[in-house]
Design an enzyme around this catalytic site. Sequence first.
Site, PDB file in Angstrom:
ATOM      1  N   GLU A  19      83.524  61.818  -9.918  1.00 32.48           N
ATOM      2  CA  GLU A  19      83.602  60.904  -8.778  1.00 32.48           C
ATOM      3  C   GLU A  19      84.472  61.437  -7.653  1.00 32.48           C
ATOM      4  O   GLU A  19      85.581  60.953  -7.418  1.00 32.48           O
ATOM      5  CB  GLU A  19      84.124  59.549  -9.248  1.00 32.48           C
TER       6      GLU A  19
ATOM      7  N   GLU B 181      78.490  57.440 -16.862  1.00 28.22           N
ATOM      8  CA  GLU B 181      79.282  56.233 -17.090  1.00 28.22           C
ATOM      9  C   GLU B 181      78.441  55.019 -16.744  1.00 28.22           C
ATOM     10  O   GLU B 181      77.713  55.030 -15.753  1.00 28.22           O
ATOM     11  CB  GLU B 181      80.542  56.160 -16.201  1.00 28.22           C
TER      12      GLU B 181
HETATM   13  C1  PNW Z   1      85.121  54.922 -12.635  1.00 24.62           C
HETATM   14  N1  PNW Z   1      84.407  51.299  -7.344  1.00 24.62           N
HETATM   15  O1  PNW Z   1      85.880  54.544 -11.534  1.00 24.62           O
HETATM   16  C2  PNW Z   1      85.940  56.033 -13.294  1.00 24.62           C
HETATM   17  O2  PNW Z   1      85.247  57.237 -13.461  1.00 24.62           O
HETATM   18  C3  PNW Z   1      86.596  55.633 -14.550  1.00 24.62           C
HETATM   19  O3  PNW Z   1      87.696  56.491 -14.790  1.00 24.62           O
HETATM   20  C4  PNW Z   1      86.980  54.173 -14.474  1.00 24.62           C
HETATM   21  O4  PNW Z   1      87.790  53.757 -15.529  1.00 24.62           O
HETATM   22  C5  PNW Z   1      85.682  53.389 -14.427  1.00 24.62           C
HETATM   23  O5  PNW Z   1      84.827  53.833 -13.396  1.00 24.62           O
HETATM   24  C6  PNW Z   1      85.890  51.889 -14.262  1.00 24.62           C
HETATM   25  O6  PNW Z   1      86.559  51.616 -13.066  1.00 24.62           O
HETATM   26  C7  PNW Z   1      85.437  53.715 -10.541  1.00 24.62           C
HETATM   27  O7  PNW Z   1      85.290  50.694  -6.712  1.00 24.62           O
HETATM   28  C8  PNW Z   1      86.427  53.061  -9.821  1.00 24.62           C
HETATM   29  O8  PNW Z   1      83.179  51.170  -7.021  1.00 24.62           O
HETATM   30  C9  PNW Z   1      86.086  52.277  -8.755  1.00 24.62           C
HETATM   31  C10 PNW Z   1      84.733  52.122  -8.411  1.00 24.62           C
HETATM   32  C11 PNW Z   1      83.755  52.772  -9.144  1.00 24.62           C
HETATM   33  C12 PNW Z   1      84.115  53.566 -10.198  1.00 24.62           C
END
Ligand code: PNW
Length: 451
Positions: free
Chosen positions: A170, A358
């Site tokens: 990401e 994921e």
């Molecule tokens: C992902 N959003 O993060 C990460 O890859 C993980 O480490 C994390 O724990 C998981 O998703 C859950 O949050 C994100 O705001 C964080 O759209 C924020 C967003 C998307 C993914």
Amino acid sequence: ASALAAPLDMSFPKGFRWGCATASYQIEGAANEDGRGPTNWDVFSHTPGRVANGDTGDVACDSYHRYADDTKLLTGLGVKAYRMSIAWSRIFPEGRGKPNQKGVDHYNRVIDNLLAAGIDPYVTMFHWDLPAALPGGWQSRDTAKAFADYAGYMAGKLSDRVGHFMTTNEIRCFTDIGHQEGRHAPGLKLGQADVNQVRHHGVLAHGLGVQAIRASARKGTQVGLAENTVFHVPVIETPEHIEAAKKATREANAMFLTAIMEGRYIDSYLTAQGAAAPKVEAGDMAAIGSPLDFVALNVYAPVYVRADASAPGYAVIPHLASSPRMASPWLYVGPEVAYWAVRTVSELWSPKSMYISENGCSADDPLVNGRVDDADRVMFLRNYIGQLHRAVAEGYPLHGYFLWSLMDNFEWADGYTKRFGIHYVDFQTGQRLPKLSAAWYRELVARNALV
Ligand code: PNW
């Protein structure tokens, strides 16, 4: 009964990889052991006011010591794949220079333990824990080079046993959320030109990383990345809205996946940024566009879009107060985003192979009488995976799925207040407990079909 049609076949193709995902800083703990160097997230989480409750990853799930227990959770589910990440600062405590053999030994043990259990590791080289010693962090171009050296070094150590590497996780999150919004490490709110430069260093790190991994890994090693592209869902499935969603996805991800898949910054991005456009050196775009063996997508919230007569030809529909969400405020529920993510990326760039790296959700997870009956998470997963079944049935090259997450863990700025696991973790004792969703996932994996 004879009037009823045969039930829909909800099985997945033979060999479809089912797995679970985690990341080093979120689960390992052991922040000061065996020569691990400090990271940007150690600094950030130890800064008062940055993370909910003042939580840190110092102990987390203690997976640094309990990795054999984690393997048992995976075998309990029957999955044959595990997506994990390596803590760069365990290997190079200062980000570069002399490697730390104890760090390499640790991941050798973890990987051998997985392989002995018949589980194939999919390894992410960078899931946000950046060695704090690197001057300037992602604002410095040298960090991209240091990343490539580390990724090449690690691929050389592991590719005799690891068949799939993901460079970064990401890029949008570790650049924008950390440097523009300031909600993640390093907690900066930079101006647009500086943010664009950080983004450029992020995609450059990926590209140089691909080249370095290919140079040092065994022939046949599969290299890709895990991106949480902004995915648009056409509000109505008609050609005009589908086209609008496709255009929106390409443009909204111009500085990330689009640059990586096309090896250039598209005109609409450069025009929109004007003088704030990133400074690009000779050879950068070729590196960024290095061919990939697979593209992996982190799929969570949808963005709904409709065709619109005025430029740019589409309009994003804001989420409504009544739109359903899970326990994290950003996690709007829209299962069809899983289908459209796969289809849109496939139609835009025709990757050879795709994975969901994921997918999952936060939920309240009440522990009652020793059980966590997370029926809402089961509902969430069933619906998202159902949409992936449609993508596979229509022939898109989706080859595997990694559920986020194997267990509750350090959820970044939310600390331990948001739980994403299908195993409950007691953060006082470190004990793991399968939730209802784990039992449900085990059934799905055993049948290779949606249940
Ligand atoms: C992902 N959003 O993060 C990460 O890859 C993980 O480490 C994390 O724990 C998981 O998703 C859950 O949050 C994100 O705001 C964080 O759209 C924020 C967003 C998307 C993914």
